[in-house]
Design an enzyme around this catalytic site. Structure first.
Site, short mmCIF file in Angstrom:
data_model
loop_
_atom_site.label_atom_id
_atom_site.label_comp_id
_atom_site.label_asym_id
_atom_site.label_seq_id
_atom_site.Cartn_x
_atom_site.Cartn_y
_atom_site.Cartn_z
N ARG A 58 -6.13 -53.84 39.17
CA ARG A 58 -6.08 -53.78 37.70
C ARG A 58 -5.81 -55.33 37.17
O ARG A 58 -6.00 -55.44 36.11
CB ARG A 58 -5.15 -52.93 37.14
CG ARG A 58 -5.13 -52.54 35.76
CD ARG A 58 -4.27 -51.58 35.29
NE ARG A 58 -3.31 -51.00 36.19
CZ ARG A 58 -2.09 -51.21 36.16
NH1 ARG A 58 -1.41 -51.96 35.58
NH2 ARG A 58 -1.60 -50.57 36.85
N TYR A 109 -19.32 -51.83 13.14
CA TYR A 109 -19.67 -50.90 13.99
C TYR A 109 -18.84 -49.82 13.91
O TYR A 109 -17.53 -49.83 13.58
CB TYR A 109 -19.51 -51.55 15.38
CG TYR A 109 -19.74 -50.18 16.43
CD1 TYR A 109 -20.85 -49.67 16.67
CD2 TYR A 109 -18.68 -49.89 17.09
CE1 TYR A 109 -21.09 -48.47 17.66
CE2 TYR A 109 -18.61 -48.85 18.25
CZ TYR A 109 -19.60 -48.22 18.15
OH TYR A 109 -20.18 -47.04 19.08
N ASP A 180 -17.45 -60.10 16.18
CA ASP A 180 -18.39 -59.03 17.24
C ASP A 180 -19.73 -59.62 17.21
O ASP A 180 -20.34 -59.51 16.20
CB ASP A 180 -18.24 -57.60 16.63
CG ASP A 180 -18.92 -56.61 17.55
OD1 ASP A 180 -19.92 -57.08 18.25
OD2 ASP A 180 -18.52 -55.68 17.35
#
Ligand SMILES: *Cc1c(COP(=O)(O)O)cnc(C)c1O
Length: 368
Positions: A58, A109, A180
């Site tokens: 991880r 979005y 973004d």
């Protein structure tokens, strides 16, 4: 408690004078040793022999690192990859302390707006949605904000923000600025050069480019912010799979060609589409591979169009090699300020004459 894990496993991007199309091909490769593979292999590992820098799956993976070096180098910062674009978005929104104010585009979005609405409904933050084209209003909204979220062009309204002006106002107010950059890709826009703090990508779209993988990414130049975001990813665990990272890096190798071709096709189609009587409006910001069109006869005509073509695929998502489109308001969560008859078109890399012939046949049927 999170274990004490070194947070700086990914090396800073080396300074380079190579141009973006070359970087997309060359970054994230193994050293050129005799018999070394040209491509970074897929390392399938949940754990590593103790005593090193990574320790557990991880916290890091060499296949992610190769991809992060490539995306980071293209955007001009240090990259962290995630299991999806929305996982990356969630990691950034997690920076906002309890009750903090976030400014975001009303036409960002849809998943981003839904995350913000969800956090707001649970009292975690306060969100002010703005019209990103109204720079004065956005600048005014920056007052008291801790995070200013930008998306430019927006999905699917294709509005363009004045990033430099808003960035300056947001920093003046003491807020982080996030862009973004999914639609533009680092080939067409590099917000970190405008001193934006964090760039977000749905790498699912253009970066991977083949509609076969979900992947998200963050890029920042700020080492402290990088460490904080890496710490959040370690703790929350929305990490990519090694195979997905490998596929995304493979897709990234052709980003230059794909973006160039999609953009050339989109530029041509935008000019032709506006002349067709079945279409009342064409939104194209002048760059990139996404066009939004509004059908003269509204939602029904839009639905008919998306079902009548043979080449254009009726599907959500965007940025793949194949051309696809959808009527956005078929999604209940899409804001009412998006026209009912708006079709978002993701222009692929096919021959533009084949794309046009397929479209014009379906459009002609609508006006007969
Ligand atoms: C698709 C998309 C996202 C979300 O990314 P996923 O990879 O689907 O989670 C975020 N921002 C934009 C602009 C997108 O188009």
């Amino acid at each position: 408690m999170a274990p004490d894990i070194p947070s700086d496993q990914s090396p800073a991007t080396p300074a380079t004078s190579l141009r973006p199309h070359t970087l997309a091909v060359t970054l994230g490769r193994p050293d050129k040793q005799p018999d070394a593979p040209l491509n970074t292999p897929i390392t399938m590992a949940a754990t590593y022999v103790a005593g090193g820098d990574v320790e557990y799956g991880r916290y890091g993976n060499p296949t992610w690192t190769a991809l992060e070096d490539a995306i980071g180098g293209l955007e001009g910062g240090r990259c962290l990859t995630f299991s999806s674009g929305l996982a990356a978005v969630a990691c950034v929104l997690d920076l906002v302390g309890l009750g903090g104010k976030v400014v975001a585009p009303r036409h960002a979005y849809n998943g981003t707006v839904m995350q913000l609405a969800d956090l707001e409904s649970r009292g975690r933050l306060v969100c002010e949605l703005v019209d990103i084209t109204d720079t004065d209003a956005v600048v005014a909204a920056c007052e008291g904000a801790v995070l200013v979220w930008l998306e430019s062009p927006t999905n699917p309204a294709l509005e363009v923000a004045d990033i430099a002006t808003i960035r300056a106002a947001a920093h003046e107010a003491g807020a982080y600025v996030v862009v973004d950059n999914t639609f533009a890709t680092p080939l067409l826009q590099r917000p970190l050069e405008d001193e934006v703090d964090i760039v977000v990508h749905s790498a699912t779209k253009y970066l991977a480019g083949h509609s076969d993988v979900l992947m998200g990414a963050l890029v920042t130049r700020d080492d402290e912010l990088y460490s904080v975001l890496k710490g959040r990813r370690d703790l929350i665990g929305a990490v990519p799979g090694a195979f997905e990272a490998w596929l995304t890096l493979r897709g990234l190798r052709t980003l230059g060609l794909r973006v160039e071709r999609s953009q050339a096709n989109a530029t041509e189609l935008a000019q032709r589409l506006i002349q067709h009587p079945a279409i009342s409006e064409v939104r194209y910001p002048g760059f990139g591979g996404i066009i939004s069109v509004v059908l003269t006869e509204g939602a029904m005509a839009a639905d008919l169009l998306t079902r009548k073509t043979k080449l254009w695929v009726h599907a959500t998502s965007l940025g793949g090699v194949e051309s696809s489109f959808e009527r956005r308001r078929r999604w209940k969560s899409e804001p009412a300020t998006i026209p009912d008859g708006l079709v978002r078109m993701s222009v692929g890399i096919e021959d533009v004459e084949d794309l046009w012939a397929d479209l014009v046949k379906a459009l002609d049927d609508l006006v007969l």
